[in-house]
Write an enzyme that holds these catalytic residues in place. Structure first.
Site, PDB file in Angstrom:
ATOM      1  N   PRO A  58      63.484  39.723  -6.999  1.00  0.00           N
ATOM      2  CA  PRO A  58      62.339  39.422  -6.683  1.00  0.00           C
ATOM      3  C   PRO A  58      61.276  39.190  -7.767  1.00  0.00           C
ATOM      4  O   PRO A  58      61.615  39.797  -8.952  1.00  0.00           O
ATOM      5  CB  PRO A  58      61.787  40.686  -5.920  1.00  0.00           C
ATOM      6  CG  PRO A  58      62.522  41.940  -6.276  1.00  0.00           C
ATOM      7  CD  PRO A  58      63.904  41.277  -6.824  1.00  0.00           C
ATOM      8  N   CYS A  84      69.454  32.345  -9.997  1.00  0.00           N
ATOM      9  CA  CYS A  84      68.105  32.614  -9.544  1.00  0.00           C
ATOM     10  C   CYS A  84      66.899  33.180 -10.406  1.00  0.00           C
ATOM     11  O   CYS A  84      66.847  32.540 -11.319  1.00  0.00           O
ATOM     12  CB  CYS A  84      68.055  33.309  -8.093  1.00  0.00           C
ATOM     13  SG  CYS A  84      66.668  32.747  -7.252  1.00  0.00           S
ATOM     14  N   GLN A  88      66.135  31.740 -14.294  1.00  0.00           N
ATOM     15  CA  GLN A  88      64.595  31.463 -14.620  1.00  0.00           C
ATOM     16  C   GLN A  88      64.519  32.181 -15.920  1.00  0.00           C
ATOM     17  O   GLN A  88      63.999  31.718 -17.082  1.00  0.00           O
ATOM     18  CB  GLN A  88      63.637  31.917 -13.639  1.00  0.00           C
ATOM     19  CG  GLN A  88      63.898  31.143 -12.436  1.00  0.00           C
ATOM     20  CD  GLN A  88      63.360  31.598 -10.945  1.00  0.00           C
ATOM     21  OE1 GLN A  88      62.598  32.685 -11.195  1.00  0.00           O
ATOM     22  NE2 GLN A  88      63.328  30.988  -9.919  1.00  0.00           N
ATOM     23  N   SER A 134      60.691  30.633  -4.991  1.00  0.00           N
ATOM     24  CA  SER A 134      59.262  29.935  -4.921  1.00  0.00           C
ATOM     25  C   SER A 134      58.873  29.680  -6.353  1.00  0.00           C
ATOM     26  O   SER A 134      57.940  28.926  -6.577  1.00  0.00           O
ATOM     27  CB  SER A 134      58.364  31.528  -4.566  1.00  0.00           C
ATOM     28  OG  SER A 134      58.462  32.230  -5.383  1.00  0.00           O
ATOM     29  N   HIS A 170      72.198  29.967  -4.988  1.00  0.00           N
ATOM     30  CA  HIS A 170      72.731  31.033  -4.860  1.00  0.00           C
ATOM     31  C   HIS A 170      74.253  30.837  -4.403  1.00  0.00           C
ATOM     32  O   HIS A 170      74.737  30.576  -3.320  1.00  0.00           O
ATOM     33  CB  HIS A 170      72.279  32.056  -3.598  1.00  0.00           C
ATOM     34  CG  HIS A 170      71.144  32.723  -4.090  1.00  0.00           C
ATOM     35  ND1 HIS A 170      71.082  33.998  -4.166  1.00  0.00           N
ATOM     36  CD2 HIS A 170      69.906  32.197  -4.137  1.00  0.00           C
ATOM     37  CE1 HIS A 170      70.062  34.332  -4.340  1.00  0.00           C
ATOM     38  NE2 HIS A 170      69.081  33.402  -4.584  1.00  0.00           N
ATOM     39  N   GLU A 172      76.992  32.745  -4.296  1.00  0.00           N
ATOM     40  CA  GLU A 172      77.413  33.793  -3.241  1.00  0.00           C
ATOM     41  C   GLU A 172      77.097  33.571  -1.756  1.00  0.00           C
ATOM     42  O   GLU A 172      77.619  34.431  -1.071  1.00  0.00           O
ATOM     43  CB  GLU A 172      77.073  35.244  -3.905  1.00  0.00           C
ATOM     44  CG  GLU A 172      75.706  35.778  -3.619  1.00  0.00           C
ATOM     45  CD  GLU A 172      74.522  34.908  -4.446  1.00  0.00           C
ATOM     46  OE1 GLU A 172      73.448  35.539  -4.307  1.00  0.00           O
ATOM     47  OE2 GLU A 172      74.807  34.024  -5.196  1.00  0.00           O
TER      48      GLU A 172
END
Length: 196
Positions: A58, A84, A88, A134, A170, A172
């Site tokens: 998150p 993810c 980043q 996002s 993703h 996975e």
């Protein structure tokens, strides 16, 4: 076989990823991101064929505990794969920018065009991928090569010399076709120059 040092950013996808890597025959050791980067670095230095896996999670990369510092310590020394949030964090570590994607994507399947990089060897283009994010890389530094995009949004990058790659999506997830092949290819690519 790779010795995967798995940086867990407290994400629900963690164990799907760990299971996939173990089923591919790799050893996986998990470190949550509240463990100091120095401690993780020492553990990495004791391994043969280490690959650092930066997990989803998150928030923004800057909020991901010791992960940003670990990338700075290890880039160019050890291969790294980011997924993810991990992707980043790689973009930011090399001087790029991550910002809002304009919409929150949660469990969306997109058709992604890729550049036929070694990581995508024998995989169709476009490839169906699962997206949950996002944030997105809005500025990618020259040192990173964009290897796949969806709607002009960056979906994967590589640093060939440092053996670092990032996936915004993703692999996975069950919704990503050929995800296990992609992860296997990524590990193979990461270890290649390591042994050269």
């Amino acid at each position: 076989m790779a010795n995967i040092v798995f940086i867990d950013n407290f994400d629900s996808f963690t164990y799907n990823l760990v299971d996939q890597f173990r089923s591919l025959g790799h050893s996986v050791k998990i470190y949550r991101n509240h463990i100091p980067a120095e401690t993780i670095e020492q553990a990495i230095n004791e391994l043969e064929n280490p690959v650092v896996l930066l997990s989803p999670g998150p928030g923004a990369p800057s909020e991901a505990g010791s992960m940003p510092e670990l990338i700075q310590r290890m880039k160019g020394k050890v291969p790294m794969i980011g997924i993810c949030l991990g992707h980043q964090a790689i973009v930011e570590a090399y001087g790029g920018t991550v910002a809002g994607a304009g919409e929150i994507i949660h469990g969306k399947v997109s058709m992604m065009e890729h550049q036929d990089h070694a990581i995508y060897q024998n995989l169709p283009s476009p490839l169906a991928i699962a997206r949950y994010h996002s944030l997105v890389a809005t500025k990618v530094p020259d040192s990173l090569t964009i290897t796949a995009e969806v709607d002009n949004l960056v979906m994967s990058v590589v640093h060939e010399q440092d053996k670092v790659c990032g996936f915004q999506f993703h692999p996975e997830s069950i919704m990503t076709t050929y995800g296990a092949t992609l992860l296997g290819n990524a590990i193979e690519w990461a270890l290649e120059k390591n042994n050269a």
